[in-house]
Design an enzyme around this catalytic site. Sequence first.
Site, PDB file in Angstrom:
ATOM      1  N   GLN A 190      -1.962   2.212   9.971  1.00  8.29           N
ATOM      2  CA  GLN A 190      -0.673   2.271   9.252  1.00  8.29           C
ATOM      3  C   GLN A 190       0.391   2.989  10.092  1.00  8.29           C
ATOM      4  O   GLN A 190       1.577   2.697   9.982  1.00  8.29           O
ATOM      5  CB  GLN A 190      -0.830   3.007   7.912  1.00  8.29           C
ATOM      6  CG  GLN A 190      -1.597   2.243   6.863  1.00  8.29           C
ATOM      7  CD  GLN A 190      -3.074   2.619   6.848  1.00  8.29           C
ATOM      8  OE1 GLN A 190      -3.638   2.969   7.873  1.00  8.29           O
ATOM      9  NE2 GLN A 190      -3.700   2.558   5.690  1.00  8.29           N
ATOM     10  N   ASP A 226      -1.914  10.840  -1.903  1.00  8.42           N
ATOM     11  CA  ASP A 226      -2.324   9.827  -2.879  1.00  8.42           C
ATOM     12  C   ASP A 226      -2.651  10.442  -4.229  1.00  8.42           C
ATOM     13  O   ASP A 226      -2.552   9.783  -5.271  1.00  8.42           O
ATOM     14  CB  ASP A 226      -3.515   9.038  -2.350  1.00  8.42           C
ATOM     15  CG  ASP A 226      -3.039   8.082  -1.273  1.00  8.42           C
ATOM     16  OD1 ASP A 226      -2.896   8.528  -0.118  1.00  8.42           O
ATOM     17  OD2 ASP A 226      -2.755   6.920  -1.607  1.00  8.42           O
ATOM     18  N   ASN A 240      -5.350  12.373   0.807  1.00  5.85           N
ATOM     19  CA  ASN A 240      -4.430  11.509   1.563  1.00  5.85           C
ATOM     20  C   ASN A 240      -5.258  10.736   2.589  1.00  5.85           C
ATOM     21  O   ASN A 240      -6.487  10.912   2.683  1.00  5.85           O
ATOM     22  CB  ASN A 240      -3.344  12.350   2.240  1.00  5.85           C
ATOM     23  CG  ASN A 240      -2.226  11.481   2.811  1.00  5.85           C
ATOM     24  OD1 ASN A 240      -1.698  10.599   2.114  1.00  5.85           O
ATOM     25  ND2 ASN A 240      -1.870  11.679   4.062  1.00  5.85           N
ATOM     26  N   LYS A 241      -4.598   9.902   3.354  1.00  7.67           N
ATOM     27  CA  LYS A 241      -5.266   9.016   4.321  1.00  7.67           C
ATOM     28  C   LYS A 241      -6.286   9.750   5.181  1.00  7.67           C
ATOM     29  O   LYS A 241      -6.028  10.870   5.625  1.00  7.67           O
ATOM     30  CB  LYS A 241      -4.181   8.375   5.198  1.00  7.67           C
ATOM     31  CG  LYS A 241      -4.662   7.385   6.229  1.00  7.67           C
ATOM     32  CD  LYS A 241      -5.591   6.333   5.678  1.00  7.67           C
ATOM     33  CE  LYS A 241      -4.999   5.555   4.527  1.00  7.67           C
ATOM     34  NZ  LYS A 241      -6.022   4.757   3.796  1.00  7.67           N
ATOM     35  N   ARG A 293       0.878  -1.169   0.000  1.00  8.67           N
ATOM     36  CA  ARG A 293       0.000   0.000   0.000  1.00  8.67           C
ATOM     37  C   ARG A 293       0.918   1.222   0.000  1.00  8.67           C
ATOM     38  O   ARG A 293       2.125   1.102   0.086  1.00  8.67           O
ATOM     39  CB  ARG A 293      -1.011  -0.010   1.155  1.00  8.67           C
ATOM     40  CG  ARG A 293      -0.665  -0.739   2.384  1.00  8.67           C
ATOM     41  CD  ARG A 293       0.490  -0.128   3.143  1.00  8.67           C
ATOM     42  NE  ARG A 293       0.294   1.293   3.353  1.00  8.67           N
ATOM     43  CZ  ARG A 293       1.232   2.179   3.568  1.00  8.67           C
ATOM     44  NH1 ARG A 293       2.512   1.827   3.575  1.00  8.67           N
ATOM     45  NH2 ARG A 293       0.966   3.446   3.763  1.00  8.67           N
ATOM     46  N   GLY A 294       0.297   2.413  -0.121  1.00 11.71           N
ATOM     47  CA  GLY A 294       1.102   3.616  -0.286  1.00 11.71           C
ATOM     48  C   GLY A 294       1.195   3.918  -1.773  1.00 11.71           C
ATOM     49  O   GLY A 294       1.522   3.027  -2.575  1.00 11.71           O
ATOM     50  N   ALA A 295       0.897   5.181  -2.139  1.00  7.85           N
ATOM     51  CA  ALA A 295       0.707   5.516  -3.553  1.00  7.85           C
ATOM     52  C   ALA A 295       1.887   5.108  -4.464  1.00  7.85           C
ATOM     53  O   ALA A 295       1.684   4.390  -5.456  1.00  7.85           O
ATOM     54  CB  ALA A 295       0.395   7.007  -3.682  1.00  7.85           C
ATOM     55  N   ARG A 314      -7.393  -0.244  -6.751  1.00  8.21           N
ATOM     56  CA  ARG A 314      -7.662   0.826  -5.781  1.00  8.21           C
ATOM     57  C   ARG A 314      -7.845   2.137  -6.553  1.00  8.21           C
ATOM     58  O   ARG A 314      -7.078   2.420  -7.473  1.00  8.21           O
ATOM     59  CB  ARG A 314      -6.515   0.947  -4.759  1.00  8.21           C
ATOM     60  CG  ARG A 314      -6.355  -0.325  -3.910  1.00  8.21           C
ATOM     61  CD  ARG A 314      -5.457  -0.102  -2.713  1.00  8.21           C
ATOM     62  NE  ARG A 314      -6.105   0.719  -1.704  1.00  8.21           N
ATOM     63  CZ  ARG A 314      -5.450   1.255  -0.667  1.00  8.21           C
ATOM     64  NH1 ARG A 314      -4.156   1.080  -0.537  1.00  8.21           N
ATOM     65  NH2 ARG A 314      -6.103   1.984   0.221  1.00  8.21           N
TER      66      ARG A 314
HETATM   67  O1  MRU Z   1      -4.458   3.090   2.263  1.00  9.10           O
HETATM   68  P1  MRU Z   1      -2.980   3.312   2.119  1.00  9.10           P
HETATM   69  O2  MRU Z   1      -2.199   2.730   3.254  1.00  9.10           O
HETATM   70  O3  MRU Z   1      -2.476   2.900   0.768  1.00  9.10           O
HETATM   71  O4  MRU Z   1      -2.824   4.887   2.205  1.00  9.10           O
HETATM   72  C1  MRU Z   1      -1.540   5.438   2.119  1.00  9.10           C
HETATM   73  C2  MRU Z   1      -1.497   6.901   2.313  1.00  9.10           C
HETATM   74  O5  MRU Z   1      -2.514   7.553   2.487  1.00  9.10           O
HETATM   75  C3  MRU Z   1      -0.174   7.553   2.192  1.00  9.10           C
HETATM   76  O6  MRU Z   1      -0.084   8.682   3.010  1.00  9.10           O
HETATM   77  C4  MRU Z   1       0.053   7.999   0.727  1.00  9.10           C
HETATM   78  O7  MRU Z   1      -0.155   6.927  -0.139  1.00  9.10           O
HETATM   79  C5  MRU Z   1       1.387   8.544   0.503  1.00  9.10           C
HETATM   80  S1  MRU Z   1       2.610   7.291   0.549  1.00  9.10           S
HETATM   81  C6  MRU Z   1       4.128   7.950   0.202  1.00  9.10           C
END
Ligand code: MRU
Length: 361
Positions: A211, A252, A262-263, A60-62, A103
Amino acid sequence: MTRPHPHDPNTLFQPVRWEGDVATGYVWMLDQRLLPDEERALELRDHEAVARGIRDMAVRGAPAIGVSAAMGAVLAAREALDQPSDQVEPYLAKALETLAATRPTAVNLFWALGRMRGVYEAHRATAPGREILDVLHREALAIQAEDVAANYAMGEHGAALLGERTRILTHCNAGALATAAYGTALGVIRTAHRQGKILNVWADETRPYLQGARLTAWELHRDGIPVTLITDSMAGHLMARGEIDSVIVGADRIAANGDVANKIGTYTLAVLAKAHGLPFYVAAPTSTIDLGTPTGAGIPIEERTSDEVTRVKGLSIAPEGVTARHPAFDVTPAALVTAIVTELGVARPVNVETVRAVSGR
Ligand code: MRU
């Protein structure tokens, strides 16, 4: 003990990588769902397995999602070559759709798949058969390497914004685990730490998927960077008491006007930071900037299962049958963002002009 230099590629922590040669290799993916209890990796040998890894949050993470999808596209192309010749193109098109449907919010996924498709289109006439696999494999590795380089550059640009003895708050995990390596927001923190600027990192636990608690605390603790875990609801209290100097998060998707998806919980933090006069920084590679989406209102927000709200590690924490919602991301308006840090420089103030300029497009 001398700590290895974080820029040494041999000691870089990577959540996803290609193992072996292009013809027989596979995608190695750390299963982040098991952290911090267990460090175990998946060996993914077809594009559907990679799509599952993204959808089910093993990765996970963009930026990490983008790198994984690019490697998934290499597997898809390898499978396509085993199809009857009139089925190669339809097979690949369908596989890329499968990877894209995993996603919806992080634009890096679509950006990486677009790049892989572009390279395929450009070479399919001149590099038939197995040759095209090499080209696609090189492109996926380039996407991965460019992300690492972007994170180092972001680290330098972002650390320059921070003062001495900084107590900085971060949300979710925008670290090595969320990228090809090093991290975006945590990349800035890593560079600032090497410069001796970090007194403490406050890590929001990041309800409901945790996370921050599971991944950010694990990653920073492992690197010897001082980290203090808090629940999301503690941030305002600590800001009011003067215990937080600034906030830094990843992204994201960044709309053309600088609105940041973002999250979930990021928007709340930005409002709190504004109320307490604290800088609110966003660190993201230019691959996260979506100039085709004018404002945050156009960014699709993933809705995940409410089970992730009502249960923690399989244990119910709410009455059976109660309704719960789980929007996984929120949008922070550009007006609340002090600066956006990218590998190409810093957008400050954040608006249509500065975002376009820093996007390099
Ligand atoms: O649902 P996730 O864990 O994929 O969400 C991740 C985030 O919101 C991060 O802050 C974002 O992807 C930036 S990662 C460098």
